[in-house]
Design a protein around this motif. Sequence first.
Motif, PDB file in Angstrom:
ATOM      1  N   TYR A 122       4.482  10.365   4.876  1.00 42.31           N
ATOM      2  CA  TYR A 122       4.012   9.223   5.651  1.00 42.31           C
ATOM      3  C   TYR A 122       2.824   9.618   6.520  1.00 42.31           C
ATOM      4  CZ  TYR A 122       3.665   5.757   9.329  1.00 42.31           C
ATOM      5  OH  TYR A 122       3.173   4.843  10.230  1.00 42.31           O
ATOM      6  N   ARG A 123       2.922  10.763   7.161  1.00 41.41           N
ATOM      7  CA  ARG A 123       1.827  11.220   8.020  1.00 41.41           C
ATOM      8  C   ARG A 123       0.539  11.412   7.214  1.00 41.41           C
ATOM      9  NH1 ARG A 123       2.685  15.938  12.425  1.00 41.41           N
ATOM     10  NH2 ARG A 123       0.747  16.956  11.955  1.00 41.41           N
ATOM     11  N   ALA A 176      -0.221   9.874   4.377  1.00 38.54           N
ATOM     12  CA  ALA A 176      -0.690   8.541   3.966  1.00 38.54           C
ATOM     13  C   ALA A 176      -1.346   7.821   5.140  1.00 38.54           C
ATOM     14  CB  ALA A 176       0.473   7.716   3.414  1.00 38.54           C
ATOM     15  N   ARG A 177      -0.791   7.999   6.327  1.00 39.65           N
ATOM     16  CA  ARG A 177      -1.358   7.382   7.532  1.00 39.65           C
ATOM     17  C   ARG A 177      -2.747   7.948   7.815  1.00 39.65           C
ATOM     18  NH1 ARG A 177       2.053   8.178  12.956  1.00 39.65           N
ATOM     19  NH2 ARG A 177       1.199  10.246  12.674  1.00 39.65           N
ATOM     20  N   GLN A 178      -2.895   9.263   7.657  1.00 40.22           N
ATOM     21  CA  GLN A 178      -4.191   9.897   7.885  1.00 40.22           C
ATOM     22  C   GLN A 178      -5.206   9.459   6.829  1.00 40.22           C
ATOM     23  OE1 GLN A 178      -5.201  11.785  10.563  1.00 40.22           O
ATOM     24  NE2 GLN A 178      -7.179  11.379   9.628  1.00 40.22           N
ATOM     25  N   LYS A 197       5.363   4.542   2.092  1.00 39.12           N
ATOM     26  CA  LYS A 197       5.820   5.788   2.722  1.00 39.12           C
ATOM     27  C   LYS A 197       6.481   5.498   4.065  1.00 39.12           C
ATOM     28  CE  LYS A 197       4.029   8.503  -0.428  1.00 39.12           C
ATOM     29  NZ  LYS A 197       4.864   9.200  -1.383  1.00 39.12           N
ATOM     30  N   ARG A 198       5.937   4.541   4.824  1.00 38.99           N
ATOM     31  CA  ARG A 198       6.532   4.176   6.110  1.00 38.99           C
ATOM     32  C   ARG A 198       7.915   3.569   5.905  1.00 38.99           C
ATOM     33  NH1 ARG A 198       8.013   0.570   9.085  1.00 38.99           N
ATOM     34  NH2 ARG A 198       7.317  -1.116   7.779  1.00 38.99           N
ATOM     35  N   SER A 214       0.838  -1.201   0.000  1.00 38.51           N
ATOM     36  CA  SER A 214       0.000   0.000   0.000  1.00 38.51           C
ATOM     37  C   SER A 214       0.874   1.253   0.000  1.00 38.51           C
ATOM     38  CB  SER A 214      -0.894   0.007   1.235  1.00 38.51           C
ATOM     39  OG  SER A 214      -0.120   0.224   2.403  1.00 38.51           O
ATOM     40  N   GLU A 215       0.267   2.365  -0.354  1.00 40.10           N
ATOM     41  CA  GLU A 215       0.989   3.638  -0.335  1.00 40.10           C
ATOM     42  C   GLU A 215       1.447   3.957   1.081  1.00 40.10           C
ATOM     43  OE1 GLU A 215       0.421   8.375  -1.314  1.00 40.10           O
ATOM     44  OE2 GLU A 215      -1.236   7.024  -1.697  1.00 40.10           O
ATOM     45  N   HIS A 216       0.590   3.671   2.036  1.00 39.04           N
ATOM     46  CA  HIS A 216       0.913   3.892   3.445  1.00 39.04           C
ATOM     47  C   HIS A 216       2.178   3.132   3.827  1.00 39.04           C
ATOM     48  CE1 HIS A 216       0.570   2.391   7.648  1.00 39.04           C
ATOM     49  NE2 HIS A 216       0.349   3.659   7.891  1.00 39.04           N
ATOM     50  N   GLU A 217       2.240   1.870   3.479  1.00 42.88           N
ATOM     51  CA  GLU A 217       3.390   1.039   3.821  1.00 42.88           C
ATOM     52  C   GLU A 217       4.645   1.504   3.078  1.00 42.88           C
ATOM     53  OE1 GLU A 217       5.641  -1.772   5.777  1.00 42.88           O
ATOM     54  OE2 GLU A 217       3.640  -1.006   6.226  1.00 42.88           O
ATOM     55  N   ARG A 267      -5.241   6.667   5.215  1.00 46.60           N
ATOM     56  CA  ARG A 267      -5.627   5.284   5.526  1.00 46.60           C
ATOM     57  C   ARG A 267      -6.668   5.256   6.646  1.00 46.60           C
ATOM     58  NH1 ARG A 267      -1.622   0.446   7.498  1.00 46.60           N
ATOM     59  NH2 ARG A 267      -3.240  -1.108   7.729  1.00 46.60           N
TER      60      ARG A 267
END
Length: 96
Positions: A68-69, A71-73, A7-8, A2-5, A75
């Motif tokens: 990352y922040r 993408a986390r938001q 970016k992390r 995922s994009e979230h992962e 998600r």
Amino acid sequence: MSEHEAKRQALAALVARRQGLGDPAALDSQQRAAIDREVEAVADGLDAAAPEPADPEAAQLHRAAAEYRAARQLRADEDNVRLAERGEVFAPEDDA
């Protein structure tokens, strides 16, 4: 992935490099856990209103943390929408 992962992982690589540890995938579980905690701390501590640092390495870390922040938001927002569509309670303050 995922994009979230993605970016992390990008932020984790920068944090590990800053600490002189190299590739996060090659670290032992204890070092990896420390990097994961630092990733969250960097993202949580980011001042989005602050100007990007002049130092190229710090600027790269700032951008990666902001991405990352975001993408986390995103998600979390998507998860909340899915729960709302099913009629689930999704806001922590609504949880009883």
